[in-house]
Design a protein around this motif. Structure first.
Motif, mmCIF file in Angstrom:
data_model
loop_
_atom_site.group_PDB
_atom_site.id
_atom_site.type_symbol
_atom_site.label_atom_id
_atom_site.label_comp_id
_atom_site.label_asym_id
_atom_site.label_seq_id
_atom_site.Cartn_x
_atom_site.Cartn_y
_atom_site.Cartn_z
ATOM 1 N N ILE A 1 0.839 -1.197 0.000
ATOM 2 C CA ILE A 1 0.000 0.000 0.000
ATOM 3 C C ILE A 1 0.875 1.249 0.000
ATOM 4 O O ILE A 1 0.589 2.240 -0.685
ATOM 5 C CB ILE A 1 -0.946 -0.006 1.217
ATOM 6 N N ALA A 2 1.968 1.220 0.754
ATOM 7 C CA ALA A 2 2.872 2.372 0.801
ATOM 8 C C ALA A 2 3.468 2.644 -0.573
ATOM 9 O O ALA A 2 3.530 3.801 -1.022
ATOM 10 C CB ALA A 2 3.981 2.120 1.824
ATOM 11 N N LYS A 3 3.894 1.611 -1.274
ATOM 12 C CA LYS A 3 4.477 1.788 -2.608
ATOM 13 C C LYS A 3 3.454 2.363 -3.577
ATOM 14 O O LYS A 3 3.743 3.280 -4.347
ATOM 15 C CB LYS A 3 4.990 0.447 -3.132
ATOM 16 N N VAL A 4 2.238 1.815 -3.538
ATOM 17 C CA VAL A 4 1.195 2.297 -4.452
ATOM 18 C C VAL A 4 0.872 3.759 -4.162
ATOM 19 O O VAL A 4 0.731 4.579 -5.077
ATOM 20 C CB VAL A 4 -0.067 1.427 -4.311
ATOM 21 N N LEU A 5 0.767 4.119 -2.884
ATOM 22 C CA LEU A 5 0.431 5.476 -2.506
ATOM 23 C C LEU A 5 1.491 6.446 -2.989
ATOM 24 O O LEU A 5 1.185 7.479 -3.601
ATOM 25 C CB LEU A 5 0.271 5.558 -0.981
ATOM 26 N N VAL A 6 2.762 6.130 -2.745
ATOM 27 C CA VAL A 6 3.838 7.030 -3.156
ATOM 28 C C VAL A 6 3.893 7.128 -4.676
ATOM 29 O O VAL A 6 4.082 8.215 -5.238
ATOM 30 C CB VAL A 6 5.185 6.553 -2.575
ATOM 31 N N ALA A 7 3.690 6.002 -5.349
ATOM 32 C CA ALA A 7 3.756 6.002 -6.812
ATOM 33 C C ALA A 7 2.633 6.844 -7.408
ATOM 34 O O ALA A 7 2.824 7.541 -8.404
ATOM 35 C CB ALA A 7 3.681 4.566 -7.334
ATOM 36 N N MET A 8 1.448 6.777 -6.803
ATOM 37 C CA MET A 8 0.297 7.512 -7.342
ATOM 38 C C MET A 8 0.450 9.012 -7.159
ATOM 39 O O MET A 8 -0.037 9.809 -7.954
ATOM 40 C CB MET A 8 -0.996 7.037 -6.664
ATOM 41 N N ILE A 9 1.139 9.433 -6.110
ATOM 42 C CA ILE A 9 1.208 10.852 -5.789
ATOM 43 C C ILE A 9 2.523 11.477 -6.267
ATOM 44 O O ILE A 9 2.708 12.683 -6.188
ATOM 45 C CB ILE A 9 1.034 11.039 -4.261
ATOM 46 N N LYS A 10 3.370 10.679 -6.792
ATOM 47 C CA LYS A 10 4.717 11.151 -7.146
ATOM 48 C C LYS A 10 4.686 12.387 -8.024
ATOM 49 O O LYS A 10 5.385 13.369 -7.781
ATOM 50 C CB LYS A 10 5.474 10.010 -7.836
ATOM 51 N N ASP A 11 3.861 12.373 -9.049
ATOM 52 C CA ASP A 11 3.832 13.501 -9.987
ATOM 53 C C ASP A 11 2.575 14.361 -9.815
ATOM 54 O O ASP A 11 2.294 15.220 -10.653
ATOM 55 C CB ASP A 11 3.896 12.965 -11.427
ATOM 56 N N ALA A 12 1.821 14.120 -8.766
ATOM 57 C CA ALA A 12 0.584 14.876 -8.565
ATOM 58 C C ALA A 12 0.829 16.085 -7.686
ATOM 59 O O ALA A 12 1.853 16.191 -7.010
ATOM 60 C CB ALA A 12 -0.481 13.979 -7.934
ATOM 61 N N ALA A 13 -0.142 17.013 -7.699
ATOM 62 C CA ALA A 13 -0.024 18.219 -6.875
ATOM 63 C C ALA A 13 -0.676 18.018 -5.513
ATOM 64 O O ALA A 13 -0.822 18.970 -4.763
ATOM 65 C CB ALA A 13 -0.662 19.399 -7.602
ATOM 66 N N SER A 14 -1.060 16.805 -5.214
ATOM 67 C CA SER A 14 -1.763 16.532 -3.970
ATOM 68 C C SER A 14 -0.795 16.446 -2.793
ATOM 69 O O SER A 14 0.407 16.222 -2.958
ATOM 70 C CB SER A 14 -2.542 15.215 -4.074
ATOM 71 N N GLN A 15 -1.351 16.613 -1.625
ATOM 72 C CA GLN A 15 -0.572 16.560 -0.397
ATOM 73 C C GLN A 15 -1.223 15.547 0.541
ATOM 74 O O GLN A 15 -2.409 15.621 0.819
ATOM 75 C CB GLN A 15 -0.547 17.943 0.262
ATOM 76 N N TYR A 16 -0.410 14.585 1.008
ATOM 77 C CA TYR A 16 -0.906 13.548 1.909
ATOM 78 C C TYR A 16 -0.216 13.674 3.258
ATOM 79 O O TYR A 16 0.978 13.970 3.342
ATOM 80 C CB TYR A 16 -0.612 12.156 1.344
ATOM 81 N N VAL A 17 -1.017 13.458 4.311
ATOM 82 C CA VAL A 17 -0.461 13.326 5.654
ATOM 83 C C VAL A 17 -0.870 11.956 6.151
ATOM 84 O O VAL A 17 -2.080 11.661 6.254
ATOM 85 C CB VAL A 17 -0.975 14.421 6.606
ATOM 86 N N ILE A 18 0.104 11.127 6.427
ATOM 87 C CA ILE A 18 -0.169 9.762 6.874
ATOM 88 C C ILE A 18 0.476 9.573 8.238
ATOM 89 O O ILE A 18 1.675 9.824 8.417
ATOM 90 C CB ILE A 18 0.391 8.723 5.874
ATOM 91 N N ILE A 19 -0.334 9.138 9.183
ATOM 92 C CA ILE A 19 0.167 8.877 10.537
ATOM 93 C C ILE A 19 0.296 7.370 10.694
ATOM 94 O O ILE A 19 -0.666 6.622 10.469
ATOM 95 C CB ILE A 19 -0.790 9.456 11.593
#
Length: 639
Positions: free
Chosen positions: A590-608
């Protein structure tokens, strides 16, 4: 990107901290109790949430021993496509602050100026952020909560997250418009029906107008007949009262006669009682004399009897012939005489007792008869008083009846000459009631019948034309509802089709199968989002709180959220400890997929997460939090 930096003061376990955030994935890690979740909670409070999973009152989030807490978010207002998210402020950074006080007062400040909650909501709307949407900010346990939401709530939450609410709102607005038109059509139809009935009614009114005139003449005659009937009734009442007065006078005379006769009888009985008492007294004195006589003879007997015995003894021994008084023969004569006197007096006493008993019985009978006559006298007195009162009442009623008759006669004379009344007042009243009822039924009849008929004819044709226009609008709005419904269904189905492909791809990486479907697509009010998942080769079943384990539910929910990410309009998203139930393999995937999906996006994620090492290997921005002696500190920032 939304948040450049978070600043907290006296918030929960933080005395003071500044936390920078980057575009992409921001990981907040640290041991349990270090204060990781408190930072996401501070972001939520700063964005305007009023209730949290940690506390019902925001004042409970203030650090122990402090009066006030402050949360400040530095928002990114840099130009995007040559336009700032909030063009009102021509600057790259906006300071949004929320102050919490122990007395329960909370307020916002935007760029050091007081702001209302509505101002903050409008600002976040321009950034495309809804902090209350679970898909945007998912606190602890919300992954579990999402899995147990109804499919209807899940679909609406997705619509809000991806910005498709306008399509639903368009459908709802069109349906509301259709509902109003249907109501209007029903109302116009009822009015048209009523107008047609009224128009038919006016066609019949002229004939009824003549009937009304006849009824009015009849009512006037009946009114006159009624007032003269009232005069006759009052005259009968007066005659009746006069007859009652005469009967009462006669009754009084009879009562007086009976009273006088009874008083004479009572006087005679009193004399008779007196005589009887005198006789009883004489008999009592006679008995006393007889009792006295018996007592004297008994005393003499008691004296002579022993003397006789002595005399007989002396005679046997001496000659006592010279003592005549003591001679036994003389003593015996005296003794026999006393005995005879006693017996005679006793018989007289018995006779006396019989006479006294007879006199007493006569006295008792006379007393009872006297008592009865006295009761009768009292009753006659009562009847006399009552008859007098009744006579007074009748006299008063006679006076009132005469006055009422005079009034009735005056009223009747005003209506015209006296007429012969052949019916009773009740019969006349009944006929008047029927006549009045017919007149009430004809009360709308007037001389303007023709004008009324023309007026209702015009109204009827106007309503008929309006009904035609409303029917055309209904057909047009029905078409509009269908078009908007199709547009909503199309965009939802297209979205879910793309999300479904991505969801299947992600779940395949966890060796699971899954599918996303739209349920009840024909009815927007019951349409829902069905998420299916199958682990370990099993057939996909609905995601819920009972079928899958905690780790499976978390993996499936995160898989769906990741599949949805490219479509979510919010530049900021956060999730707290989503991986707590995951096994290491799924957590890394899940961590790999999340980072890969957001790599080139303008979105901002906060994960605890307590497993920040998983994201450290993915070159994520990791923030480490520690707690020293009750104070949480941001110790390290790894870029």
């Amino acid at each position: 990107m939304l948040i450049q930096e978070l600043i907290v003061e006296n918030f929960m376990s933080y005395e003071y901290a500044r936390v920078p955030f980057k575009q992409g994935v921001n990981i907040i890690g640290g041991p349990n109790g270090a204060g990781k979740s408190s930072l996401l909670l501070a972001i939520s409070v700063g964005l305007g949430q009023t209730s949290t999973e940690r506390s019902r009152k925001l004042s409970d989030l203030i650090r122990w021993g402090q009066d006030q807490a402050r949360v400040t978010l530095i928002l990114d207002n840099t130009k995007q496509n040559n336009r700032r998210p909030e063009p009102k402020f021509n600057k790259d950074q906006l300071f949004l602050t929320r102050i919490l006080r122990q007395d329960g007062k909370y307020w916002f400040e935007l760029e050091n100026h007081a702001a209302s909650k509505q101002d903050v909501a409008r600002l976040l709307g321009k950034f495309g952020v809804d902090p209350d949407n679970m898909l945007i900010i998912m606190h602890q346990n919300m992954v579990e909560q999402f899995s147990v939401l109804s499919n209807i709530d899940k679909l609406r939450m997705v619509e809000e997250a991806v910005g498709l609410e306008p399509f639903r709102e368009n459908v709802v607005a069109a349906k509301t418009k259709l509902s109003r038109i249907l109501t209007q059509e029903e109302s116009v139809g009822k009015l048209l029906e009523q107008a047609e009935q009224t128009l038919n009614y006016w066609r019949e009114q002229y004939e009824k107008f003549q009937e009304k005139k006849q009824l009015q003449l009849k009512r006037r005659f009946l009114d006159r007949e009624l007032v003269w009937a009232e005069v006759e009734r009052r005259e009968d009442i007066l005659k009746g009262l006069q007859a009652n007065f005469s009967r009462t006078q006669q009754a009084l005379g009879k009562i007086d006669e009976e009273r006088q006769s009874l008083l004479g009888e009572l006087d005679g009985q009193r004399v008779e009682q007196h005589n009887l008492k005198e006789e009883i007294k004489l008999m009592f004195e006679e008995r006393l004399s007889l009792e006295r006589q018996i007592a004297q003879n008994q005393s003499q007997f008691a004296i002579i009897e022993p003397l006789l015995s002595e005399a007989e003894y002396l005679q046997s021994i001496i000659d006592i012939s010279k003592f005549k008084l003591l001679h036994p023969n003389n003593l015996r004569e005296k003794l026999e005489h006393s005995q005879q006197q006693i017996e005679q007096a006793t018989k007289q006493i018995i006779a006396n007792q019989a006479v006294v008993q007879r006199l007493e019985e006569s006295t008792n009978k006379l007393t009872a008869a006297t008592l009865d006559k006295r009761v009768t006298s009292s009753l006659l007195e009562f009847k006399h008083d009552r008859a007098l009162k009744e006579q007074e009442t009748i006299e008063k009623s006679l006076k009132e009846a005469q006055e009422t008759l005079n009034v009735a006669l005056t009223n009747a004379q005003q209506s015209g000459e006296r007429i012969a009344v052949t019916k009773s007042a009740a019969q006349i009243q009944e006929e008047l009631g029927l006549t009045a009822g017919h007149l009430v039924a004809l009360s709308n009849i007037s001389d303007e019948i023709e004008r009324q008929y023309e007026s209702y004819s015009k109204l009827y044709f106007e309503l008929k034309e309006k009904a035609q226009l409303v029917a055309e609008k209904r057909e047009k709005t029905l078409e509009e509802v269908q078009i908007r419904m199709n547009a909503w269904r199309t965009v939802i189905e297209q979205l879910l089709s793309r999300v479904n492909l991505e969801y299947q791809r992600i779940m395949n990486q966890t060796l699971a199968t899954g599918e996303v479907q739209l349920s009840n697509p024909q009815d927007i009010t019951t349409a829902g989002l069905d998420i299916y998942v199958g682990f370990k080769g099993s057939k996909p079943v609905t995601l819920n709180a009972y079928t899958q384990s905690g780790g499976e539910r978390t993996t499936a929910t995160m898989g769906f959220l990741l599949a949805l990410q490219h479509h979510v309009r919010s530049p900021f998203r956060a999730v707290d400890e989503y991986d707590i139930h995951m096994d290491p393999k799924n957590r890394e995937m899940i961590a790999k997929v999340l980072v890969a999906m957001i790599k080139d996006a303008a979105s901002q994620y906060v994960i605890i997460t307590p497993s920040q090492i998983t994201f450290a290997q993915q070159n994520a921005h990791v923030i480490t939090v520690q707690n020293l002696e009750g104070n949480s500190l941001v110790r390290e920032v790894i870029k």
